[in-house]
Write an enzyme that holds these catalytic residues in place. Structure first.
Site, PDB file in Angstrom:
ATOM      1  N   SER A 101      -2.172   5.206   7.246  1.00  0.00           N
ATOM      2  CA  SER A 101      -1.148   4.202   7.522  1.00  0.00           C
ATOM      3  C   SER A 101       0.054   4.335   6.590  1.00  0.00           C
ATOM      4  CB  SER A 101      -1.776   2.805   7.432  1.00  0.00           C
ATOM      5  OG  SER A 101      -0.891   1.813   7.868  1.00  0.00           O
ATOM      6  N   ASP A 240       5.859   2.173  10.132  1.00  0.00           N
ATOM      7  CA  ASP A 240       5.101   2.796   9.043  1.00  0.00           C
ATOM      8  C   ASP A 240       4.535   4.131   9.534  1.00  0.00           C
ATOM      9  OD1 ASP A 240       3.137   1.818  10.741  1.00  0.00           O
ATOM     10  OD2 ASP A 240       1.795   1.217   9.139  1.00  0.00           O
ATOM     11  N   ASP A 242       1.754   5.339  10.593  1.00  0.00           N
ATOM     12  CA  ASP A 242       0.947   5.508  11.802  1.00  0.00           C
ATOM     13  C   ASP A 242       1.445   4.653  12.960  1.00  0.00           C
ATOM     14  OD1 ASP A 242       0.044   3.034  10.797  1.00  0.00           O
ATOM     15  OD2 ASP A 242      -1.948   3.317  11.652  1.00  0.00           O
ATOM     16  N   ASP A 244       1.751   1.360  13.562  1.00  0.00           N
ATOM     17  CA  ASP A 244       1.227   0.066  14.001  1.00  0.00           C
ATOM     18  C   ASP A 244       1.954  -1.111  13.353  1.00  0.00           C
ATOM     19  OD1 ASP A 244       0.168   0.240  11.447  1.00  0.00           O
ATOM     20  OD2 ASP A 244      -1.922  -0.032  12.051  1.00  0.00           O
TER      21      ASP A 244
END
Length: 443
Positions: A101, A240, A242, A244
């Site tokens: 992440s 960010d 990833d 999400d």
């Protein structure tokens, strides 16, 4: 049952250490494959962000799943919510995300999705941990899993994102700066917003395996803020690593965080007549969000920090909207998990329909002064049980005199204690946060 390997958001750590080694991930893939094979079709999809370690961990996972007799579909670099979406549409028994992440490139992790595109239930994570602790046995050669790449994964997800807003909505005339954090949205988000008519300026879309989240993205939006003002853009959007989470920047260069975005989406739903009874936030949500949501005539509930807890409470209440101030927003009437692109689209659709600027739209919510300091922890430190820390918190609460909140929370993904103070007096909030943070650091 206490989990040994899974945290609040999957398994995460520094590459080359603990669970983030090739041999451990191979065995984890085997263990997960054994569990998933017994719960549905013998098919698992794998996607990843842009970290250099993704190559190694992807290969290890693929080998482990094959050894368990499970077929694999490789998505390549893909936002976490895109992997959740394709897990459902490919009718796989599970999806696995290789990502850490918002963490630096030298960390990585694994997140798992169920066949429905939601986080795994605790009992499935516990079953994987139990299987991991068993000796690894490879299935007969004739039963080994096969792997294939999904070549149209990007296009499928682009269309899915666009389908979350009305087909009549367009962003013609809007000038947008996109910051993809050199992460998993780098080849997705530009297509989505360009195809919907926006004039898009792209930054943070040249990943090299080492620059994910570095000086960019939703955790470091300062450069984007300056770029929006410099380009005289209508707004900026920062994801960010990833994909999400999302943070936005208004035309004044001011950060619009997850709390404010959640308010705008709730306002949009309310004004358009979409059924909405309440909104789920977290312990970290600004008090101003709670007050603004209640002014809309809606209920507001706080969950523990972490998207899995937000989602759990949303399901309990039967509500479709929830999120975190970090920009992790879940629109259950649009998707199954937090989705930065989808959340940004909901906000932009409202701006397009209402004719408001982002700066105007956020003005319906007045944020209370809040400050948070992340205090690094040594492995053996336990400040949460310290009498000194407890006394510092008690003293701060007395000074706030019922007009604010104090929250200490261990991070679920990093060795940190998050110290948060909120109140009506900004100077007092700043002083109290520093005092408590200094006390935590000293013990």
């Amino acid at each position: 049952m206490a989990r040994k390997y899974f945290g609040t958001d999957g398994i995460r750590g520094k590459v080359g250490e603990g669970m983030m080694t090739a041999d451990q991930v191979l065995k984890l893939g085997w263990a997960a494959g054994r569990v998933f094979a017994g719960n549905g079709t013998k098919l698992v999809v794998i996607g990843k962000d842009t970290r250099i370690s993704g190559y190694m961990l992807e290969s290890a996972l693929e080998a482990g799943l094959s050894a368990a007799g499970v077929d694999v579909r490789l998505l390549g670099p893909m936002p976490t919510p895109g992997i959740a979406y394709l897990t459902r549409t490919l009718h796989a028994s599970a999806g696995i995300v290789i990502s850490a992440s918002h963490n630096p490139f030298y960390d990585n992790g694994l997140k798992f999705f169920s066949a429905e595109g939601t986080k795994l239930p605790d009992e499935i994570e516990e079953a994987i941990e139990a299987m991991f602790d068993q000796p690894m046995e490879t299935v007969d050669s004739a039963e080994l899993g096969k792997a294939a790449r999904v070549h149209d994964a990007q296009g499928r997800y682009v269309e899915a994102c666009k389908a979350t807003i009305p087909i009549t909505t367009h962003f013609n005339g809007l000038k947008v700066v996109l910051d993809c954090a050199n992460g998993a949205t780098y080849h997705i988000a530009p297509h989505v917003f360009t195809e919907l008519g926006a004039q898009v300026i792209i930054t943070g879309a040249e990943p090299n395996g080492l620059n994910i989240n570095a000086g960019s993205g939703s955790t470091e939006p300062e450069a984007l803020s300056k770029r929006v003002v410099q380009e005289q853009a209508d707004l900026g959007i920062a994801f960010d690593g990833d994909g999400d989470r999302v943070i936005m920047i208004d035309s004044e260069g001011e950060v619009v965080d997850g709390d404010e975005l959640l308010y705008i989406i709730a306002l949009s739903r309310k004004q358009s007549g979409v059924p909405i009874d309440g909104v789920v936030g977290t312990q970290m949500s600004n008090l101003g969000l709670e007050l603004a949501i209640k002014e809309l005539g809606l209920e507001f509930e706080r969950a523990a920090v972490g998207d899995r807890y937000v989602l759990e409470l949303m399901k309990q209440k039967g509500w479709d909207l929830g999120g975190e101030s970090s920009g992790h927003i879940i629109c259950m009437d649009r998707t199954t998990t937090g989705d930065g692109i989808v959340s940004a689209l909901q906000v932009m659709a409202y701006l397009s329909e209402s004719g408001q600027t982002l700066h105007q739209a956020k003005s319906g919510m007045s944020k209370m002064p809040m400050q948070m300091i992340n205090v690094p922890l040594s492995p053996d430190a336990d400040p949460m049980s310290s009498e000194q820390v407890a006394n510092a918190v008690l003293k701060a609460e007395e000074e706030l005199n019922g007009k604010g909140r104090v929250l200490l929370r261990p991070s679920g993904t990093e060795p940190l204690i998050r110290v948060m103070v909120e109140g009506s007096n900004a100077a007092l909030v700043q002083k109290l946060t520093k005092n408590i943070a200094d006390t935590v650091a000293s013990v």
